[in-house]
Write a protein that holds these residues in place. Structure first.
Motif, PDB file in Angstrom:
ATOM      1  N   UNK A   1       0.885  -1.289  -0.135  1.00  0.00           N
ATOM      2  CA  UNK A   1       0.107   0.215   0.040  1.00  0.00           C
ATOM      3  C   UNK A   1       0.872   1.188   0.159  1.00  0.00           C
ATOM      4  N   UNK A   2       2.002   1.307   0.650  1.00  0.00           N
ATOM      5  CA  UNK A   2       2.816   2.410   0.551  1.00  0.00           C
ATOM      6  C   UNK A   2       3.659   2.555  -0.699  1.00  0.00           C
ATOM      7  N   UNK A   3       3.481   1.695  -1.315  1.00  0.00           N
ATOM      8  CA  UNK A   3       4.385   1.758  -2.468  1.00  0.00           C
ATOM      9  C   UNK A   3       3.417   2.020  -3.663  1.00  0.00           C
ATOM     10  N   UNK A   4       2.097   1.605  -3.648  1.00  0.00           N
ATOM     11  CA  UNK A   4       1.069   2.050  -4.346  1.00  0.00           C
ATOM     12  C   UNK A   4       0.706   3.521  -4.415  1.00  0.00           C
ATOM     13  N   UNK A   5       0.582   3.827  -3.017  1.00  0.00           N
ATOM     14  CA  UNK A   5       0.452   5.466  -2.886  1.00  0.00           C
ATOM     15  C   UNK A   5       1.693   6.253  -3.311  1.00  0.00           C
ATOM     16  N   UNK A   6       2.893   5.609  -3.490  1.00  0.00           N
ATOM     17  CA  UNK A   6       4.271   6.486  -3.957  1.00  0.00           C
ATOM     18  C   UNK A   6       4.125   6.347  -5.436  1.00  0.00           C
ATOM     19  N   UNK A   7       3.241   5.311  -5.832  1.00  0.00           N
ATOM     20  CA  UNK A   7       3.404   5.275  -7.586  1.00  0.00           C
ATOM     21  C   UNK A   7       4.438   4.224  -7.660  1.00  0.00           C
ATOM     22  N   UNK A   8       5.045   3.635  -6.865  1.00  0.00           N
ATOM     23  CA  UNK A   8       6.118   2.568  -7.388  1.00  0.00           C
ATOM     24  C   UNK A   8       5.262   1.180  -7.550  1.00  0.00           C
ATOM     25  N   UNK A   9       4.697   0.981  -8.677  1.00  0.00           N
ATOM     26  CA  UNK A   9       3.869   0.036  -8.920  1.00  0.00           C
ATOM     27  C   UNK A   9       4.601  -1.442  -9.016  1.00  0.00           C
ATOM     28  N   UNK A  10       5.624  -1.408  -9.604  1.00  0.00           N
ATOM     29  CA  UNK A  10       6.396  -2.937  -9.709  1.00  0.00           C
ATOM     30  C   UNK A  10       6.825  -3.351  -8.158  1.00  0.00           C
ATOM     31  N   UNK A  11       7.366  -2.458  -7.336  1.00  0.00           N
ATOM     32  CA  UNK A  11       7.476  -2.869  -5.783  1.00  0.00           C
ATOM     33  C   UNK A  11       6.051  -3.226  -5.187  1.00  0.00           C
ATOM     34  N   UNK A  12       5.120  -2.163  -5.352  1.00  0.00           N
ATOM     35  CA  UNK A  12       3.828  -2.571  -4.889  1.00  0.00           C
ATOM     36  C   UNK A  12       3.303  -4.041  -5.128  1.00  0.00           C
TER      37      UNK A  12
ATOM     38  N   UNK B   1      -4.918  -6.296  -7.145  1.00  0.00           N
ATOM     39  CA  UNK B   1      -5.923  -5.682  -8.368  1.00  0.00           C
ATOM     40  C   UNK B   1      -5.730  -4.536  -8.218  1.00  0.00           C
ATOM     41  N   UNK B   2      -5.806  -3.548  -7.183  1.00  0.00           N
ATOM     42  CA  UNK B   2      -5.765  -2.300  -7.270  1.00  0.00           C
ATOM     43  C   UNK B   2      -4.428  -1.689  -7.925  1.00  0.00           C
ATOM     44  N   UNK B   3      -3.363  -2.353  -7.677  1.00  0.00           N
ATOM     45  CA  UNK B   3      -2.159  -1.754  -8.514  1.00  0.00           C
ATOM     46  C   UNK B   3      -2.298  -1.982 -10.125  1.00  0.00           C
ATOM     47  N   UNK B   4      -2.849  -3.064 -10.414  1.00  0.00           N
ATOM     48  CA  UNK B   4      -2.983  -3.194 -11.940  1.00  0.00           C
ATOM     49  C   UNK B   4      -3.946  -2.024 -12.447  1.00  0.00           C
ATOM     50  N   UNK B   5      -4.985  -1.884 -11.388  1.00  0.00           N
ATOM     51  CA  UNK B   5      -5.840  -0.710 -11.898  1.00  0.00           C
ATOM     52  C   UNK B   5      -5.044   0.437 -11.865  1.00  0.00           C
ATOM     53  N   UNK B   6      -4.361   0.960 -10.976  1.00  0.00           N
ATOM     54  CA  UNK B   6      -3.634   2.177 -11.115  1.00  0.00           C
ATOM     55  C   UNK B   6      -2.484   2.171 -12.366  1.00  0.00           C
ATOM     56  N   UNK B   7      -2.101   1.226 -12.623  1.00  0.00           N
ATOM     57  CA  UNK B   7      -1.297   1.166 -13.923  1.00  0.00           C
ATOM     58  C   UNK B   7      -2.092   1.401 -15.034  1.00  0.00           C
ATOM     59  N   UNK B   8      -3.379   0.948 -14.883  1.00  0.00           N
ATOM     60  CA  UNK B   8      -4.298   0.909 -16.194  1.00  0.00           C
ATOM     61  C   UNK B   8      -4.446  -0.350 -16.925  1.00  0.00           C
ATOM     62  N   UNK B   9      -3.866  -1.306 -16.095  1.00  0.00           N
ATOM     63  CA  UNK B   9      -4.102  -2.643 -16.717  1.00  0.00           C
ATOM     64  C   UNK B   9      -5.169  -3.521 -16.335  1.00  0.00           C
TER      65      UNK B   9
END
Length: 258
Positions: free
Chosen positions: A161-172, A194-202
């Motif tokens: 969640x920290x990485x997701x909020x920071x936009x570091x999608x691979x690490x998240x 799933x939320x990480x994939x969604x943030x990436x647009x995947x």
């Protein structure tokens, strides 16, 4: 450092002197691992009873004395200290489990709600992905292993969640997937993935992850994902459809039933 001593109990047991792995007899391995999990020490009698529960008290005490003798041969300095009847692991030995637990604890209990990332986050993710003492089935390990396995997904999800909020999608995503490996049925970790994939647009990857999780639950437990997760997917697909219509210049609201 050439004289550094390190005990690793995440994954297989390893006792490392300097840069080399040292051979340790089975009895001494069990004793060192037990002490590693009791940082404040453990009474000799309790240690003997836990390590050799099927032996008489006299036989267990003799086995403990033998194990202590074996530990004295593992390194040029004492690795087990004795304070009266209390046995403790020498402070000169670093232990991977202790380091990972403290880092995870600080991460989850950040002051004022602010999570504090450890200096070596990649190492923490690797440690949290490891089960404790692979291949061991000792009774005394059950409770400690359960505590470790409960800590692992919470800490990994917090990192994700920290990485997701920071936009570091691979690490998240790596942290979230490590959490799903710890507990394949735990919905929180799959939802974060799933939320990480969604943030990436995947969107396709997000739907694939959801379907794989849904099928696992149906196959193994005959249950379905929670309404919260189902709603997440509905919102994601609705947003994707609306975005797709906009790229085509289509008013999606015109086709909706009134």
């Amino acid at each position: 450092m050439a004289n550094a001593l390190r005990l690793e109990i995440l994954g297989p047991f390893e006792f490392i002197r300097g840069e080399r792995r040292a051979a340790v007899p089975a009895g001494a391995q069990r004793l060192l691992a037990l002490l590693a999990l009791h940082e404040d020490g453990i009474p000799r009698r309790v240690a003997a009873e836990q390590l050799w529960p099927d032996c008489t008290s006299m036989r267990a005490a003799a086995n403990l004395r033998s194990a202590l003798c074996q530990t004295r041969k593992t390194a040029p300095k004492a690795v087990v200290g004795c304070d009266g009847q209390l046995l403790v692991l020498s402070p000169c030995i670093s232990v991977d489990h202790r380091e990972a637990w403290r880092a995870a604890d600080r991460l989850l209990d950040g002051e004022g709600g602010v999570h504090t990332l450890p200096a070596d986050v990649d190492r923490l993710v690797d440690d949290l992905a490891q089960p404790m003492l692979v291949g061991w089935d000792d009774e005394w390990l059950a409770r400690e292993r359960e505590r470790w396995d409960q800590m692992r997904p919470y800490a990994l999800e917090s990192l994700a969640l920290h990485y997701l909020a920071d936009g570091r999608y691979l690490a998240a995503q790596q942290a979230a997937l490590a959490a799903t490996a710890v507990d394949p049925y735990r919905e929180t970790a799959h939802r974060i993935a799933i939320e990480v994939y969604a943030a990436e647009g995947n969107v396709a990857s997000a739907l694939k992850r959801y379907e794989e999780y849904r099928r696992r639950l149906q196959r193994d437990l005959s249950v379905s994902p929670s309404p919260r997760m189902t709603q997440l997917i509905r919102n994601l697909t609705a947003k994707w459809s609306a975005d797709y219509d906009r790229t085509l210049g289509v008013d999606s609201s015109a086709s909706r039933p009134r």
